[in-house]
Design a protein around this motif. Structure first.
Motif, PDB file in Angstrom:
ATOM      1  N   THR A  70       0.932  -1.184   0.181  1.00  0.00           N
ATOM      2  CA  THR A  70       0.182  -0.157  -0.169  1.00  0.00           C
ATOM      3  C   THR A  70       0.812   1.157   0.052  1.00  0.00           C
ATOM      4  N   ARG A  71       0.283   2.445  -0.159  1.00  0.00           N
ATOM      5  CA  ARG A  71       0.871   3.769  -0.277  1.00  0.00           C
ATOM      6  C   ARG A  71       1.552   4.418   0.968  1.00  0.00           C
ATOM      7  N   VAL A  72       2.318   3.527   1.661  1.00  0.00           N
ATOM      8  CA  VAL A  72       2.779   4.079   2.880  1.00  0.00           C
ATOM      9  C   VAL A  72       3.036   5.552   2.920  1.00  0.00           C
ATOM     10  N   LYS A  73       4.023   5.639   2.082  1.00  0.00           N
ATOM     11  CA  LYS A  73       4.765   7.043   1.848  1.00  0.00           C
ATOM     12  C   LYS A  73       3.739   8.105   1.612  1.00  0.00           C
ATOM     13  N   GLU A  74       2.886   7.936   0.890  1.00  0.00           N
ATOM     14  CA  GLU A  74       1.666   8.884   0.570  1.00  0.00           C
ATOM     15  C   GLU A  74       0.919   9.116   1.779  1.00  0.00           C
ATOM     16  N   LEU A  75       0.654   8.097   2.508  1.00  0.00           N
ATOM     17  CA  LEU A  75      -0.417   8.273   3.780  1.00  0.00           C
ATOM     18  C   LEU A  75       0.363   9.073   4.742  1.00  0.00           C
ATOM     19  N   ARG A  76       1.603   8.602   4.730  1.00  0.00           N
ATOM     20  CA  ARG A  76       2.554   9.508   5.812  1.00  0.00           C
ATOM     21  C   ARG A  76       2.578  10.814   5.392  1.00  0.00           C
ATOM     22  N   GLU A  77       2.742  11.142   4.085  1.00  0.00           N
ATOM     23  CA  GLU A  77       2.657  12.591   3.819  1.00  0.00           C
ATOM     24  C   GLU A  77       1.620  13.216   4.039  1.00  0.00           C
ATOM     25  N   ALA A  78       0.548  12.420   3.971  1.00  0.00           N
ATOM     26  CA  ALA A  78      -0.940  13.241   4.136  1.00  0.00           C
ATOM     27  C   ALA A  78      -1.277  13.186   5.599  1.00  0.00           C
ATOM     28  N   ASN A  79      -0.377  12.827   6.385  1.00  0.00           N
ATOM     29  CA  ASN A  79      -0.720  12.945   7.789  1.00  0.00           C
ATOM     30  C   ASN A  79      -1.853  11.952   8.354  1.00  0.00           C
ATOM     31  N   ILE A  80      -1.909  10.961   7.524  1.00  0.00           N
ATOM     32  CA  ILE A  80      -2.844   9.918   7.952  1.00  0.00           C
ATOM     33  C   ILE A  80      -1.930   8.765   8.836  1.00  0.00           C
ATOM     34  N   ASN A  81      -2.597   8.421   9.832  1.00  0.00           N
ATOM     35  CA  ASN A  81      -1.921   7.404  10.572  1.00  0.00           C
ATOM     36  C   ASN A  81      -1.798   5.944  10.153  1.00  0.00           C
ATOM     37  N   VAL A  82      -0.507   5.610   9.907  1.00  0.00           N
ATOM     38  CA  VAL A  82      -0.100   4.327   9.296  1.00  0.00           C
ATOM     39  C   VAL A  82       1.172   3.639  10.049  1.00  0.00           C
ATOM     40  N   CYS A  83       0.742   2.336  10.371  1.00  0.00           N
ATOM     41  CA  CYS A  83       1.733   1.758  11.262  1.00  0.00           C
ATOM     42  C   CYS A  83       2.171   0.565  10.389  1.00  0.00           C
ATOM     43  N   LEU A  84       3.139  -0.440  11.011  1.00  0.00           N
ATOM     44  CA  LEU A  84       3.635  -1.484  10.471  1.00  0.00           C
ATOM     45  C   LEU A  84       3.602  -2.877  11.259  1.00  0.00           C
ATOM     46  N   GLY A  85       3.186  -3.965  10.707  1.00  0.00           N
ATOM     47  CA  GLY A  85       3.167  -5.160  11.558  1.00  0.00           C
ATOM     48  C   GLY A  85       3.936  -6.269  10.566  1.00  0.00           C
ATOM     49  N   GLN A  86       4.049  -7.440  11.392  1.00  0.00           N
ATOM     50  CA  GLN A  86       4.750  -8.429  10.580  1.00  0.00           C
ATOM     51  C   GLN A  86       3.688  -9.511  10.119  1.00  0.00           C
ATOM     52  N   ASP A  87       2.421  -9.497  10.419  1.00  0.00           N
ATOM     53  CA  ASP A  87       1.420 -10.346   9.837  1.00  0.00           C
ATOM     54  C   ASP A  87       1.560 -11.714  10.368  1.00  0.00           C
ATOM     55  N   SER A  88       2.784 -12.495   9.883  1.00  0.00           N
ATOM     56  CA  SER A  88       2.927 -13.889   9.986  1.00  0.00           C
ATOM     57  C   SER A  88       4.335 -14.174  10.552  1.00  0.00           C
ATOM     58  N   ILE A  89       4.656 -15.223  11.366  1.00  0.00           N
ATOM     59  CA  ILE A  89       5.804 -15.772  11.619  1.00  0.00           C
ATOM     60  C   ILE A  89       5.658 -17.241  11.401  1.00  0.00           C
ATOM     61  N   PHE A  90       6.271 -17.720  10.652  1.00  0.00           N
ATOM     62  CA  PHE A  90       6.357 -19.175  10.067  1.00  0.00           C
ATOM     63  C   PHE A  90       5.042 -20.035   9.880  1.00  0.00           C
ATOM     64  N   ASP A  91       4.190 -19.493   9.121  1.00  0.00           N
ATOM     65  CA  ASP A  91       2.785 -19.886   8.897  1.00  0.00           C
ATOM     66  C   ASP A  91       2.696 -20.335   7.529  1.00  0.00           C
ATOM     67  N   PRO A  92       1.607 -20.626   6.976  1.00  0.00           N
ATOM     68  CA  PRO A  92       1.146 -20.972   5.582  1.00  0.00           C
ATOM     69  C   PRO A  92       1.383 -19.816   4.633  1.00  0.00           C
ATOM     70  N   TRP A  93       1.212 -18.636   5.322  1.00  0.00           N
ATOM     71  CA  TRP A  93       1.196 -17.473   3.931  1.00  0.00           C
ATOM     72  C   TRP A  93       2.767 -16.741   4.004  1.00  0.00           C
ATOM     73  N   TYR A  94       3.483 -16.940   5.348  1.00  0.00           N
ATOM     74  CA  TYR A  94       5.013 -16.672   5.253  1.00  0.00           C
ATOM     75  C   TYR A  94       5.837 -17.440   6.118  1.00  0.00           C
ATOM     76  N   SER A  95       6.532 -18.208   5.556  1.00  0.00           N
ATOM     77  CA  SER A  95       7.354 -19.338   6.224  1.00  0.00           C
ATOM     78  C   SER A  95       8.841 -18.680   6.585  1.00  0.00           C
ATOM     79  N   LEU A  96       8.905 -17.577   6.553  1.00  0.00           N
ATOM     80  CA  LEU A  96      10.059 -16.933   7.585  1.00  0.00           C
ATOM     81  C   LEU A  96       9.713 -15.910   8.412  1.00  0.00           C
TER      82      LEU A  96
END
Length: 417
Positions: free
Chosen positions: A291-317
């Protein structure tokens, strides 16, 4: 107890922080470097920072990659298929063991608050029950929010709406959804209306997996933001992923951002997951699919980051290190200017606290003495070094500590608080 020679974010001087009864009692600028005295901790000019926050993870699925089969294609939808195979194997002991192991991994990397999704498209709701029980058991050690998340669609899965309500009755903190995975657009829009209604009925927050797809015609985000705006709920509503935004044209986005800003909703991006799950139908040119993280930040819209998965069917790292996630985001989203670096930690600290509506978060007099000690003196140096979190303190008590040579205790048996 005092911390001396400490750096604070966005401040050039050194500080002394005094902790009494598990809270910050004083925060004072120093006149130069202080010598170590008994009962003090010399932070050696390292950064004292508010704790890291993991705002988007699936603890019920963590550590299940390859069980019973690996996601060979690496795609989002095969991940959902593999998870459907794994769900019948779930039980309380299984989820509890994996969730505790994952929470400990996160704690060792400076995390003190977690928002986890729990699948409600399971007639037993064992994930919701187990994670809500863990939340209550661990409340003095970590802040844990549980999202009731209909992985297979709230309206497309048999009895999905009733299961969602049951999950909220059990005690889930947040109403989730996945409108782009419902069978039709009409069902997707209806699901959003129901999500907002349930959040109002049960007085809960909202966090929707929204437009996690490359399709530029997947535009449930505008529908969610509009409902949040009209119901005056924006600060309680989060749109996670929103990867279709990377495929929207700029003309549409110029209109969309006006609505997003007026709505006041929050955003969570999971860059390590999105960069490999999206763009799968492209040859070249190939979309990044984040998603447009940079543009969201520049628009002063609150955006944060998550890992989503740790070693699961969607992300094995995955290794529990939010600094790694932040590093990915800055590269992928082309946020490589010095000003991007200078406030980078916002996206894994303050912005996440705002998204989760955490109270009394941050290093301020009167707040609980919750903090981490980072290897570096500001956001940029911490980010560049990508070092380990040196210490994590909660309510004045050490919950994790590494011991580099420059961290010196006068009395090794002394405990904070």
């Amino acid at each position: 107890m005092r911390l001396i020679n400490a750096r604070l974010r966005q401040r050039p001087e050194l500080f002394t922080l005094t902790i009494e009864n598990g809270r910050f009692a004083q925060i004072e600028a120093q006149d130069g470097t202080l010598a170590l005295t008994k009962g003090a901790l010399d932070t050696a000019g390292n950064l004292v920072c508010a704790p890291f926050i993991e705002p988007h993870i699936h603890l019920d699925a963590a550590l299940t990659a390859g069980e019973p089969e690996w996601n060979q294609s690496g795609t989002l939808f095969e991940g959902i298929e593999r998870w459907s195979q794994r769900k019948p194997m779930l039980n309380e002991a299984d989820i509890r063991k994996r969730a505790l192991s994952t929470i400990e991994l996160l704690v060792q990397n400076g995390v003190q608050a977690i928002r986890t999704h729990a699948d409600t498209t399971d007639p037993t709701l064992i994930g919701v029950r187990t994670l809500c029980a863990l939340r209550d058991e661990l409340k003095d050690k970590i802040d844990l929010q549980v999202v009731a998340f209909p992985q297979d669609g709230m309206l497309s899965y048999p009895n999905g709406l009733a299961l969602m309500e049951e999950a909220l009755e059990i005690g889930a903190d947040v109403v989730g959804g996945i409108p782009h995975f419902e069978y039709t657009r009409e069902l997707g829009e209806k699901s959003i209306k129901l999500i907002i209604e349930l959040a109002k009925k049960y007085d809960r927050l909202v966090d929707v997996h929204c437009d996690e797809i490359d399709d530029p015609n997947s535009r449930f985000l505008e529908f969610l933001a509009c409902e949040a705006l009209f119901q005056d709920m924006g600060s309680n509503v989060t749109a996670s992923h929103t990867t279709a935004m990377h495929s929207y044209d700029n003309a549409y986005c110029s209109k969309l951002f006006r609505l997003l800003k007026n709505s006041g909703i929050n955003f969570i991006s999971c860059p390590t997951e999105s960069i490999h799950l999206q763009g799968r139908f492209d040859t070249y040119p190939k979309r990044r699919g984040v998603t447009r993280v940079k543009e969201l930040r520049e628009a002063n819209i609150n955006v944060c980051l998550g890992q989503d998965s740790i070693f699961d069917p969607w992300y094995s790292l995955g290794n529990g290190k939010l600094l790694r996630t932040l590093d990915f985001a800055l590269h992928i989203c082309q946020m490589m200017g010095y000003q991007d670096y200078a406030s980078a930690l916002d996206m894994i600290t303050d912005n996440s606290a705002k998204t989760m509506r955490l109270e009394n978060y941050g290093i301020e007099v009167g707040n609980p003495a919750n903090f981490i000690l980072l290897d570096g003196h500001d956001d940029y140096s911490v980010l560049r070094k990508q070092g380990d979190v040196l210490m994590s303190v909660r309510h004045g008590n050490i919950i994790m500590q590494r011991e580099p040579a420059r961290i010196i205790w006068e009395d090794p048996s002394f405990q904070l608080g």
